[in-house]
Every structure is written in C-alpha cells, then in structure tokens.
Design a protein around this motif. Structure first.
Motif, PDB file in Angstrom:
ATOM      1  N   ASP A  97       0.975  -1.229   0.056  1.00 25.47           N
ATOM      2  CA  ASP A  97       0.017   0.148  -0.128  1.00 25.47           C
ATOM      3  C   ASP A  97       1.044   1.371   0.097  1.00 25.47           C
ATOM      4  N   SER A  98       0.542   2.329  -0.625  1.00 20.24           N
ATOM      5  CA  SER A  98       1.227   3.432  -0.958  1.00 20.24           C
ATOM      6  C   SER A  98       1.278   4.334   0.329  1.00 20.24           C
ATOM      7  N   ASP A  99       1.041   3.921   1.378  1.00 16.31           N
ATOM      8  CA  ASP A  99       1.057   4.923   2.552  1.00 16.31           C
ATOM      9  C   ASP A  99       2.036   3.965   3.606  1.00 16.31           C
ATOM     10  N   ASP A 100       2.492   3.027   3.085  1.00 20.92           N
ATOM     11  CA  ASP A 100       3.172   2.171   3.779  1.00 20.92           C
ATOM     12  C   ASP A 100       4.587   1.857   3.299  1.00 20.92           C
ATOM     13  N   PHE A 101       5.623   1.542   3.920  1.00 25.02           N
ATOM     14  CA  PHE A 101       7.046   1.146   3.275  1.00 25.02           C
ATOM     15  C   PHE A 101       7.701   0.021   3.645  1.00 25.02           C
ATOM     16  N   LEU A 102       8.932  -0.564   3.074  1.00 22.69           N
ATOM     17  CA  LEU A 102       9.228  -1.703   3.163  1.00 22.69           C
ATOM     18  C   LEU A 102      10.688  -1.499   4.077  1.00 22.69           C
ATOM     19  N   GLU A 103      11.227  -2.552   4.898  1.00 22.66           N
ATOM     20  CA  GLU A 103      12.682  -2.624   5.116  1.00 22.66           C
ATOM     21  C   GLU A 103      13.543  -2.877   4.083  1.00 22.66           C
ATOM     22  N   PRO A 104      14.858  -2.025   4.022  1.00 26.28           N
ATOM     23  CA  PRO A 104      15.708  -2.642   2.971  1.00 26.28           C
ATOM     24  C   PRO A 104      15.964  -3.894   2.389  1.00 26.28           C
ATOM     25  N   GLU A 105      15.716  -4.861   3.411  1.00 24.20           N
ATOM     26  CA  GLU A 105      16.368  -6.200   3.142  1.00 24.20           C
ATOM     27  C   GLU A 105      15.061  -7.028   2.697  1.00 24.20           C
ATOM     28  N   MET A 106      13.671  -6.602   2.685  1.00 25.53           N
ATOM     29  CA  MET A 106      12.329  -7.403   2.718  1.00 25.53           C
ATOM     30  C   MET A 106      12.430  -8.244   1.629  1.00 25.53           C
ATOM     31  N   VAL A 107      12.547  -7.578   0.427  1.00 25.00           N
ATOM     32  CA  VAL A 107      12.723  -8.921  -0.913  1.00 25.00           C
ATOM     33  C   VAL A 107      13.685 -10.067  -0.689  1.00 25.00           C
ATOM     34  N   GLU A 108      14.694  -9.480  -0.254  1.00 32.40           N
ATOM     35  CA  GLU A 108      15.797 -10.576  -0.241  1.00 32.40           C
ATOM     36  C   GLU A 108      15.701 -11.573   0.850  1.00 32.40           C
ATOM     37  N   VAL A 109      15.130 -11.272   1.988  1.00 36.23           N
ATOM     38  CA  VAL A 109      14.708 -12.133   3.233  1.00 36.23           C
ATOM     39  C   VAL A 109      13.663 -12.902   2.722  1.00 36.23           C
ATOM     40  N   MET A 110      12.723 -12.387   2.020  1.00 36.35           N
ATOM     41  CA  MET A 110      11.489 -13.243   1.795  1.00 36.35           C
ATOM     42  C   MET A 110      11.872 -14.164   0.719  1.00 36.35           C
ATOM     43  N   LEU A 111      12.459 -13.926  -0.311  1.00 33.98           N
ATOM     44  CA  LEU A 111      13.036 -14.900  -1.132  1.00 33.98           C
ATOM     45  C   LEU A 111      13.951 -16.062  -0.479  1.00 33.98           C
ATOM     46  N   LYS A 112      14.840 -15.487   0.132  1.00 28.49           N
ATOM     47  CA  LYS A 112      15.678 -16.460   0.831  1.00 28.49           C
ATOM     48  C   LYS A 112      14.871 -17.642   1.614  1.00 28.49           C
ATOM     49  N   ASN A 113      13.777 -17.085   2.509  1.00 28.15           N
ATOM     50  CA  ASN A 113      13.103 -18.018   3.402  1.00 28.15           C
ATOM     51  C   ASN A 113      12.163 -18.811   2.390  1.00 28.15           C
ATOM     52  N   GLN A 114      11.753 -18.299   1.114  1.00 27.10           N
ATOM     53  CA  GLN A 114      10.876 -19.370   0.293  1.00 27.10           C
ATOM     54  C   GLN A 114      11.855 -20.491  -0.331  1.00 27.10           C
ATOM     55  N   LYS A 115      13.116 -20.164  -0.358  1.00 32.44           N
ATOM     56  CA  LYS A 115      14.127 -21.097  -0.780  1.00 32.44           C
ATOM     57  C   LYS A 115      14.382 -22.046   0.192  1.00 32.44           C
ATOM     58  N   ALA A 116      14.720 -21.390   1.376  1.00 35.37           N
ATOM     59  CA  ALA A 116      15.320 -22.488   2.553  1.00 35.37           C
ATOM     60  C   ALA A 116      13.837 -23.516   2.964  1.00 35.37           C
ATOM     61  N   HIS A 117      12.584 -23.080   2.736  1.00 32.92           N
ATOM     62  CA  HIS A 117      11.664 -23.705   3.279  1.00 32.92           C
ATOM     63  C   HIS A 117      10.771 -24.329   2.291  1.00 32.92           C
ATOM     64  N   GLN A 118      11.190 -24.018   0.845  1.00 37.92           N
ATOM     65  CA  GLN A 118      10.462 -24.356  -0.321  1.00 37.92           C
ATOM     66  C   GLN A 118       8.852 -24.047  -0.202  1.00 37.92           C
ATOM     67  N   ALA A 119       8.521 -22.965   0.470  1.00 35.15           N
ATOM     68  CA  ALA A 119       7.408 -22.615   0.573  1.00 35.15           C
ATOM     69  C   ALA A 119       6.563 -22.228  -0.536  1.00 35.15           C
ATOM     70  N   ASP A 120       5.102 -22.295  -0.500  1.00 40.00           N
ATOM     71  CA  ASP A 120       4.321 -21.675  -1.602  1.00 40.00           C
ATOM     72  C   ASP A 120       4.005 -20.357  -1.381  1.00 40.00           C
ATOM     73  N   MET A 121       4.262 -19.790   0.070  1.00 40.28           N
ATOM     74  CA  MET A 121       3.917 -18.405   0.268  1.00 40.28           C
ATOM     75  C   MET A 121       4.833 -17.975   1.516  1.00 40.28           C
ATOM     76  N   VAL A 122       5.384 -17.021   1.502  1.00 39.91           N
ATOM     77  CA  VAL A 122       6.207 -16.303   2.739  1.00 39.91           C
ATOM     78  C   VAL A 122       5.516 -15.329   3.457  1.00 39.91           C
TER      79      VAL A 122
END
Length: 342
Positions: A97-122
């Motif tokens: 949402d355009s009034d929120d914002f992300l921590e700088p490592e958000m996308v990287e951490v989410m992708l790493k967790n997807q890979k580590a846990h072979q998750a359908d969603m993180v």
C-alpha cells in the motif's frame, strides 16, 4: 508452483496502488528502489489521484527505470491491484500500500526464506504505527504452516494478518484470482482462496513492512457502504468455510468464520449507531437479527463475546456502551504496550 532454484535471477513484481497519498508516497517508493534485492519490476497504479501523487509517481519513474507508472480513472483499490496483476511479468509478487513502506532487506529475506523452506508463500511480521507515532511489532508465531493451519491462524487473535500485503506470492497463484472491484475489505475476499491453495507457508517474525494505521484510510471509515462490504466479505468467508468439508471435519474453520461474522457484525452495528438516517438504522436492525442467527451456528465463543452477544440480545444500549468502553481501553493498552517496547 514455481520454485526458485536460484532466487537471484527471479524477477519480483511489486504492485503499488496509489490514491491521494502525497505525504507518504516518497517514503514508500524510496523503500522499494533501495531494496538490497535489485531484480524488481515496480508497477505503480495511480488510481485517479487529485493531489500531487500522480506527479510524484512520474518523477520516480524518471528516477528509476524499474518503475512503471500507469494512470487510470478512479476505480478503487481492487481495480488498481487488478491493473497491476494484469501487467505483472515477475515470477513473484508483492503488494504494498502506498502509505506503507518496506525494510531495505524485505524482498531478499522473503526470497531466501522461500528457498530455505520451499514454501508456496512467505509471510513476514510488520511494524504498525498509529498517528501519534507509537509503533508496535505484529507477527504470527514463526514457523511452517499448512494452508488449513494458516486459515485458522488468520481468524485468530494474534495470528496471521488478514491482508494481502506483508507476503511473497508466486505469480501463478493469481492466474485465476482477481480482487472484487467496487468493494472495500477486498483482502478477505481473496485471502482464504489463496491460503487454501498452499501446501506449505512459512512465517518469519521479522518485521519487514512498516504499516501506517490512519483513521482516515478506507478501512477505518464508518458508513453503511463500508459495513455492508465488510459483512459481505464475512459471509463469503462463512460460505467458503462450509465448503471445506474434508479439510475441516471438526468444523473449526466453520465455527471461526461464523464467529468472525458475529464480531464484525457487532462492531459495525455499534459504529453505525451515530448515523441517523432511516436507511442506516433499518440496516442496523436487520444486522442485529443476522448476528443473532450467526451465533446459533457458532459452537464456541470466549467469555467477552458471550457477554457482548447476551447484551446485544437483551439490552442493545448496554452492548453499545460496553463496546465503546472496550475500544477506548484497548487503545490505551495498545499505546502503553508501544511505550514499553511490547
């Protein structure tokens, strides 16, 4: 389901619907372009803004080639998200949402967790900020969930947030799913369809999204239209839960869905008390009857909701007063928890 063997090569589409958020928009867009993970496609949908939001979007498009701006007539949040989905080409999706914002490592951490846990969603935690700048960290318990467990959590206090932001999706999950246009509380209408399609979901407690709680936002506006949309989403949730016969033999999901309908029904019944037109008050009368019917299908309620329901049936003014007092107290506890670093 897509699996990221080498996540560094995967394109991530970030969909940002925008409407009259000029004071907050630069922080939102800066948080995306400063991500440590660089392979991004940023789809910014200006939904007919009448403030400086459209100009700010265009400035950022010139600033970063990964940003693609699309201007459209005002059609609502769902239509803006759908416009982003129609244009997304990434293997992965994130809604912001355009009034929120992300921590700088958000996308990287989410992708790493997807890979580590072979998750359908993180799913990640988030920081929730009120207008007095009090901040609280919110997250469901960290770990792996089945789709069924995630659905139960999303209907439980302190569980997974009933929203579509703060999570990473494979884009193919939305091939057959779109947000219902012309309605608010659109998250609920798609969330459980998405969760039910997952075999494995991973929740990280890291607060990677910064959520601004604004009293003037769409979801916190009081009107009969907003109440009707909220209850429509809850009814859809009940219907969905009733269809999960094999996955829910003990009716846990069904009971929680009916309890959710009752809770949101009472909340909206109380909020509309100050709206004096005849149509709204007629709607409140009908809503009270529906709440009473929904409780007959609910096997288990905690003491607080049993008391609220009993007062709704026997003494509606007392129920209204109790709910308002409870709201005031919980707000004070919320702020006190923030100050104590809760």
């Amino acid at each position: 389901m897509i699996q990221a063997a080498d996540y560094a090569n995967e394109l991530v589409s970030v969909i940002v619907p925008v409407y009259n958020v000029a004071p907050y928009l630069p922080a939102c867009l800066e948080s995306i372009i400063r991500q440590t993970y660089r392979n991004l496609e940023v789809l910014v949908i200006d939904d007919g803004s009448t403030d400086d939001s459209g100009r700010i979007c265009d400035e950022y498009q010139k600033k970063d080639a990964r940003i693609k701006v699309f201007h459209q007539a005002n059609s609502g949040l769902s239509a803006a998200r759908n416009a982003g989905l129609d244009r997304a080409s990434g293997a992965w999706l994130i809604f912001l949402d355009s009034d929120d914002f992300l921590e700088p490592e958000m996308v990287e951490v989410m992708l790493k967790n997807q890979k580590a846990h072979q998750a359908d969603m993180v799913i990640c935690g988030y920081r929730s900020e009120r207008e007095n700048h009090a901040v609280r960290i919110c997250s469901a318990p960290e770990g792996e969930y089945t789709g069924y467990q995630a659905m139960l959590s999303a209907m439980s206090r302190g569980g997974i947030a009933a929203s579509v932001w703060s999570r990473l999706y494979p884009s193919d999950m939305f091939h057959q799913i779109r947000f219902p246009e012309g309605r608010v509380y659109e998250d609920l209408s798609v969330l459980f369809r998405i969760l039910s399609s997952c075999s494995r979901i991973y929740v990280t407690g890291q607060p990677l999204v910064y959520y601004r709680y604004r009293e003037d936002s769409i979801c916190h506006t009081t009107s009969m239209k907003h109440a009707q949309d909220c209850l429509t989403a809850c009814r859809e949730l009940v219907t969905f839960a009733e269809q999960q016969v094999k996955e829910d033999p003990e009716n846990r999901l069904k009971n929680k869905a009916n309890a959710c309908l009752m809770r949101h029904g009472i909340q909206n019944w109380v909020r509309l008390a100050g709206v004096g037109d005849k149509d709204t008050q007629k709607y409140r009368q009908d809503l009270r009857k529906e709440i009473i019917r929904s409780v007959s299908k609910t096997a288990a309620l905690n003491l607080r909701w049993k008391v609220a329901f009993a007062l709704l049936v026997c003494c509606p003014p007392a129920c209204q007063a109790l709910f308002r007092a409870y709201h005031t107290i919980t707000n004070r506890v919320w702020y006190r928890g923030c100050r104590n670093g809760f």
